[in-house]
Scaffold this motif. Structure first.
Motif, PDB file in Angstrom:
ATOM      1  N   LEU A 234       0.831  -1.207   0.000  1.00  0.00           N
ATOM      2  CA  LEU A 234       0.000   0.000   0.000  1.00  0.00           C
ATOM      3  C   LEU A 234       0.866   1.258   0.000  1.00  0.00           C
ATOM      4  CD1 LEU A 234      -2.813   1.270   0.206  1.00  0.00           C
ATOM      5  CD2 LEU A 234      -2.660   1.030   2.685  1.00  0.00           C
ATOM      6  N   ILE A 235       1.881   1.293   0.861  1.00  0.00           N
ATOM      7  CA  ILE A 235       2.743   2.472   0.946  1.00  0.00           C
ATOM      8  C   ILE A 235       3.562   2.628  -0.332  1.00  0.00           C
ATOM      9  CG2 ILE A 235       4.675   3.500   2.204  1.00  0.00           C
ATOM     10  CD1 ILE A 235       3.591   2.203   4.723  1.00  0.00           C
ATOM     11  N   GLY A 236       4.050   1.513  -0.899  1.00  0.00           N
ATOM     12  CA  GLY A 236       4.821   1.596  -2.129  1.00  0.00           C
ATOM     13  C   GLY A 236       4.016   2.140  -3.295  1.00  0.00           C
ATOM     14  N   LEU A 237       2.777   1.665  -3.447  1.00  0.00           N
ATOM     15  CA  LEU A 237       1.936   2.174  -4.525  1.00  0.00           C
ATOM     16  C   LEU A 237       1.575   3.635  -4.301  1.00  0.00           C
ATOM     17  CD1 LEU A 237      -0.462  -0.851  -5.176  1.00  0.00           C
ATOM     18  CD2 LEU A 237       1.593  -0.189  -6.422  1.00  0.00           C
ATOM     19  N   LEU A 238       1.333   4.005  -3.048  1.00  0.00           N
ATOM     20  CA  LEU A 238       1.036   5.404  -2.741  1.00  0.00           C
ATOM     21  C   LEU A 238       2.230   6.292  -3.084  1.00  0.00           C
ATOM     22  CD1 LEU A 238      -0.863   7.502  -1.442  1.00  0.00           C
ATOM     23  CD2 LEU A 238       0.191   6.957   0.753  1.00  0.00           C
ATOM     24  N   ALA A 239       3.443   5.840  -2.753  1.00  0.00           N
ATOM     25  CA  ALA A 239       4.636   6.617  -3.088  1.00  0.00           C
ATOM     26  C   ALA A 239       4.824   6.710  -4.599  1.00  0.00           C
ATOM     27  CB  ALA A 239       5.860   5.984  -2.440  1.00  0.00           C
ATOM     28  N   GLY A 240       4.523   5.625  -5.320  1.00  0.00           N
ATOM     29  CA  GLY A 240       4.636   5.674  -6.767  1.00  0.00           C
ATOM     30  C   GLY A 240       3.659   6.654  -7.396  1.00  0.00           C
ATOM     31  N   LEU A 241       2.413   6.675  -6.915  1.00  0.00           N
ATOM     32  CA  LEU A 241       1.429   7.624  -7.442  1.00  0.00           C
ATOM     33  C   LEU A 241       1.818   9.058  -7.121  1.00  0.00           C
ATOM     34  CD1 LEU A 241      -1.935   5.806  -6.616  1.00  0.00           C
ATOM     35  CD2 LEU A 241      -0.898   6.126  -8.862  1.00  0.00           C
ATOM     36  N   SER A 243       4.671  10.215  -6.961  1.00  0.00           N
ATOM     37  CA  SER A 243       5.854  10.602  -7.728  1.00  0.00           C
ATOM     38  C   SER A 243       5.502  11.354  -9.000  1.00  0.00           C
ATOM     39  CB  SER A 243       6.679   9.359  -8.092  1.00  0.00           C
ATOM     40  OG  SER A 243       7.149   8.709  -6.939  1.00  0.00           O
ATOM     41  N   ILE A 244       4.222  11.590  -9.268  1.00  0.00           N
ATOM     42  CA  ILE A 244       3.840  12.445 -10.392  1.00  0.00           C
ATOM     43  C   ILE A 244       4.404  13.840 -10.212  1.00  0.00           C
ATOM     44  CG2 ILE A 244       1.645  13.173  -9.363  1.00  0.00           C
ATOM     45  CD1 ILE A 244       0.433  13.091 -12.159  1.00  0.00           C
ATOM     46  N   VAL A 245       4.607  14.242  -8.935  1.00  0.00           N
ATOM     47  CA  VAL A 245       5.313  15.475  -8.608  1.00  0.00           C
ATOM     48  C   VAL A 245       6.700  15.089  -8.115  1.00  0.00           C
ATOM     49  CG1 VAL A 245       5.336  17.559  -7.185  1.00  0.00           C
ATOM     50  CG2 VAL A 245       3.159  16.620  -7.995  1.00  0.00           C
ATOM     51  N   PRO A 246       7.772  15.614  -8.692  1.00  0.00           N
ATOM     52  CA  PRO A 246       9.115  15.218  -8.275  1.00  0.00           C
ATOM     53  C   PRO A 246       9.344  15.384  -6.774  1.00  0.00           C
ATOM     54  CG  PRO A 246       9.216  16.513 -10.294  1.00  0.00           C
ATOM     55  CD  PRO A 246       7.790  16.553  -9.828  1.00  0.00           C
ATOM     56  N   TYR A 247       9.933  14.378  -6.162  1.00  0.00           N
ATOM     57  CA  TYR A 247      10.300  14.313  -4.746  1.00  0.00           C
ATOM     58  C   TYR A 247       9.107  14.145  -3.801  1.00  0.00           C
ATOM     59  CZ  TYR A 247      14.599  16.206  -6.700  1.00  0.00           C
ATOM     60  OH  TYR A 247      15.709  16.396  -7.465  1.00  0.00           O
ATOM     61  N   MET A 248       7.876  14.337  -4.284  1.00  0.00           N
ATOM     62  CA  MET A 248       6.739  14.162  -3.389  1.00  0.00           C
ATOM     63  C   MET A 248       6.545  12.691  -3.055  1.00  0.00           C
ATOM     64  SD  MET A 248       2.777  15.469  -3.715  1.00  0.00           S
ATOM     65  CE  MET A 248       3.260  17.161  -3.362  1.00  0.00           C
ATOM     66  N   GLY A 249       6.801  11.798  -3.998  1.00  0.00           N
ATOM     67  CA  GLY A 249       6.687  10.376  -3.715  1.00  0.00           C
ATOM     68  C   GLY A 249       7.648   9.936  -2.628  1.00  0.00           C
ATOM     69  N   PHE A 250       8.869  10.454  -2.675  1.00  0.00           N
ATOM     70  CA  PHE A 250       9.848  10.126  -1.636  1.00  0.00           C
ATOM     71  C   PHE A 250       9.389  10.636  -0.274  1.00  0.00           C
ATOM     72  CE2 PHE A 250      13.453  11.590   0.925  1.00  0.00           C
ATOM     73  CZ  PHE A 250      14.102  10.389   1.136  1.00  0.00           C
ATOM     74  N   VAL A 251       8.924  11.881  -0.218  1.00  0.00           N
ATOM     75  CA  VAL A 251       8.510  12.471   1.065  1.00  0.00           C
ATOM     76  C   VAL A 251       7.310  11.726   1.640  1.00  0.00           C
ATOM     77  CG1 VAL A 251       7.594  14.552   2.155  1.00  0.00           C
ATOM     78  CG2 VAL A 251       9.447  14.736   0.484  1.00  0.00           C
ATOM     79  N   VAL A 252       6.278  11.504   0.811  1.00  0.00           N
ATOM     80  CA  VAL A 252       5.063  10.836   1.285  1.00  0.00           C
ATOM     81  C   VAL A 252       5.360   9.389   1.660  1.00  0.00           C
ATOM     82  CG1 VAL A 252       2.768  10.054   0.587  1.00  0.00           C
ATOM     83  CG2 VAL A 252       3.529  12.356   0.007  1.00  0.00           C
ATOM     84  N   PHE A 254       8.316   7.809   2.305  1.00  0.00           N
ATOM     85  CA  PHE A 254       9.257   7.628   3.403  1.00  0.00           C
ATOM     86  C   PHE A 254       8.611   7.970   4.738  1.00  0.00           C
ATOM     87  CE2 PHE A 254      12.737   9.150   6.136  1.00  0.00           C
ATOM     88  CZ  PHE A 254      13.529   8.013   6.152  1.00  0.00           C
ATOM     89  N   GLY A 255       7.831   9.058   4.782  1.00  0.00           N
ATOM     90  CA  GLY A 255       7.153   9.409   6.031  1.00  0.00           C
ATOM     91  C   GLY A 255       6.165   8.340   6.462  1.00  0.00           C
ATOM     92  N   ALA A 256       5.341   7.841   5.506  1.00  0.00           N
ATOM     93  CA  ALA A 256       4.369   6.807   5.850  1.00  0.00           C
ATOM     94  C   ALA A 256       5.055   5.511   6.246  1.00  0.00           C
ATOM     95  CB  ALA A 256       3.431   6.568   4.665  1.00  0.00           C
ATOM     96  N   ALA A 257       6.153   5.155   5.575  1.00  0.00           N
ATOM     97  CA  ALA A 257       6.861   3.917   5.908  1.00  0.00           C
ATOM     98  C   ALA A 257       7.519   3.996   7.282  1.00  0.00           C
ATOM     99  CB  ALA A 257       7.907   3.625   4.833  1.00  0.00           C
ATOM    100  N   VAL A 258       8.078   5.146   7.633  1.00  0.00           N
ATOM    101  CA  VAL A 258       8.686   5.307   8.959  1.00  0.00           C
ATOM    102  C   VAL A 258       7.635   5.184  10.048  1.00  0.00           C
ATOM    103  CG1 VAL A 258       9.784   6.986  10.481  1.00  0.00           C
ATOM    104  CG2 VAL A 258      10.678   6.622   8.182  1.00  0.00           C
ATOM    105  N   ILE A 259       6.478   5.817   9.854  1.00  0.00           N
ATOM    106  CA  ILE A 259       5.404   5.724  10.850  1.00  0.00           C
ATOM    107  C   ILE A 259       4.921   4.282  10.983  1.00  0.00           C
ATOM    108  CG2 ILE A 259       3.041   6.440  11.362  1.00  0.00           C
ATOM    109  CD1 ILE A 259       3.678   9.106  10.042  1.00  0.00           C
ATOM    110  N   ALA A 260       4.734   3.602   9.836  1.00  0.00           N
ATOM    111  CA  ALA A 260       4.289   2.204   9.878  1.00  0.00           C
ATOM    112  C   ALA A 260       5.323   1.311  10.555  1.00  0.00           C
ATOM    113  CB  ALA A 260       3.994   1.708   8.462  1.00  0.00           C
TER     114      ALA A 260
END
Length: 362
Positions: A234-241, A243-252, A254-260
């Motif tokens: 779920l987090i990987g697909l969310l980060a991939g989606l 990524s339509i905005v550069p660096y937003m996929g990494f921020v979203v 990585f933050g969600a994965a750290v919390i999880a």
């Protein structure tokens, strides 16, 4: 262009915008069909160069798309549904963890009042809805079947997408050729140049950036699932989606994965190192391989412009506006480049001539 022609163009643009607004409820399947035809046209052209007929090439491309969709439905969708259900069931525990552990620590560090956080009410409301049903699919179907006509319309639009895509993809080159014949002869060269630049930007973004999003989603999801994160897919697909905005996929992501990871493993350091390694590898692959190979430097859309275009399109025209946002933004960007060049060449930009110079000889 005479003033009367300018007014005609302005009135035509206003009427076109008003017509799009009126037809918004039925435009979505046609826009998705146009998008699929645009994405599949290079594959069909390549198959035509291999001595296949246009219709047979379209059938082959449709078969490839159908196999990919079938694999996603049979493999990815059940796994994603399980993780969504797992997330839905973990939400009350996450609220408990926030209320008991995370927020008191933050409250002590920031010196906030004792009653600053009121998560007990949110938890009670969420637990009440969770107790009613745990079948998310049942909730969706119940809301969809409240109106049989709405359900039939939704199914009709869904079935209309492949039909529209097939016919547009089969006749794509023919339609482009006929549109070029209709161009005014005096403006054909300029118009073809502008359309070519728009096509280059759109092709780089829609084909290249979507492939980058897909690759990053697979990399992030596979990496997070390898390190044992329950919500990795779920987090990987969310980060991939994202990524339509550069660096937003990494921020979203990585933050969600750290919390999880913190919620699943507590304060264990090794899962956090694994999460950091997954997203570091993803960023390195994106910067050194995926973006230069698939996209290049042809897009030119600033990340802020991408965010604004998507939000503005959704606000004005809903889901149809989201589909139209990025193509319209790319076309506007190309036109603004040419307006910028014309402005630099205009008398308005150039320095005024020195009016104090003595007049020349008669």
């Amino acid at each position: 262009m005479t003033p009367s022609n300018r007014w005609l163009w302005l009135i035509g643009l206003l009427l076109a915008g008003w017509l799009i607004y009126l037809l918004t409820p039925i435009l979505s399947p046609f826009l998705i069909g146009v998008l699929l035809a645009y994405l599949g046209d290079p594959l069909v052209d390549r198959l035509e160069r291999w001595k296949l007929s246009r219709t047979l090439a379209v059938v082959a491309v449709f078969a490839l798309f159908s196999l990919i969709l079938l694999a996603a439905l049979l493999i990815v969708l059940p796994m994603l549904g399980k993780q969504l259900m797992h997330l839905y069931q973990l939400a009350p525990r996450a609220l408990d963890w926030l209320q008991v552990s995370a927020l008191p620590w933050l409250q002590a560090k920031l010196g906030l009042a004792e009653e600053f956080w009121r998560f007990d009410r949110i938890k009670a409301v969420f637990s009440e809805h969770l107790g009613q049903t745990t079948d998310i699919v049942g909730i969706v179907l119940a809301s969809a079947t409240t109106s049989s006509l709405a359900l039939l319309a939704w199914l009709g639009n869904l079935l209309l997408i492949p039909v529209v895509s097939f016919y547009l993809l089969r006749d794509w080159d023919l339609m482009v050729a006929r549109l070029r014949v209709l161009l005014p002869r005096r403006n054909e060269e300029t118009t073809v140049q502008l359309v070519g630049e728009c096509h280059e930007v759109l092709g780089a973004f829609l084909r290249g950036q979507m492939l980058v999003m897909l690759a990053l989603g697979v990399i992030y999801a596979a990496g997070l699932m390898i390190i044992g994160l329950d919500l990795g897919l779920l987090i990987g697909l969310l980060a991939g989606l994202a990524s339509i905005v550069p660096y937003m996929g990494f921020v979203v992501g990585f933050g969600a994965a750290v919390i999880a990871a913190l919620f699943q493993y507590g304060g264990d350091l090794y899962p956090l190192i694994g999460v950091a390694a997954v997203f570091t590898v993803g960023q390195l692959l994106e910067g050194m391989l995926l973006t230069p190979l698939l996209v290049g430097d042809r897009i030119g859309l600033h990340p802020v412009a991408v965010i604004f275009a998507i939000l503005a399109g959704g606000q004005l025209f809903g889901f149809t506006g989201v589909l139209l946002a990025l193509p319209v933004a790319a076309v506007v960007m190309v036109l603004l480049r040419h307006v910028h060049v014309l402005y630099k060449l205009s008398d308005l930009y150039r320095e005024p001539s020195n009016s104090h110079e003595p007049p020349g000889p008669a």
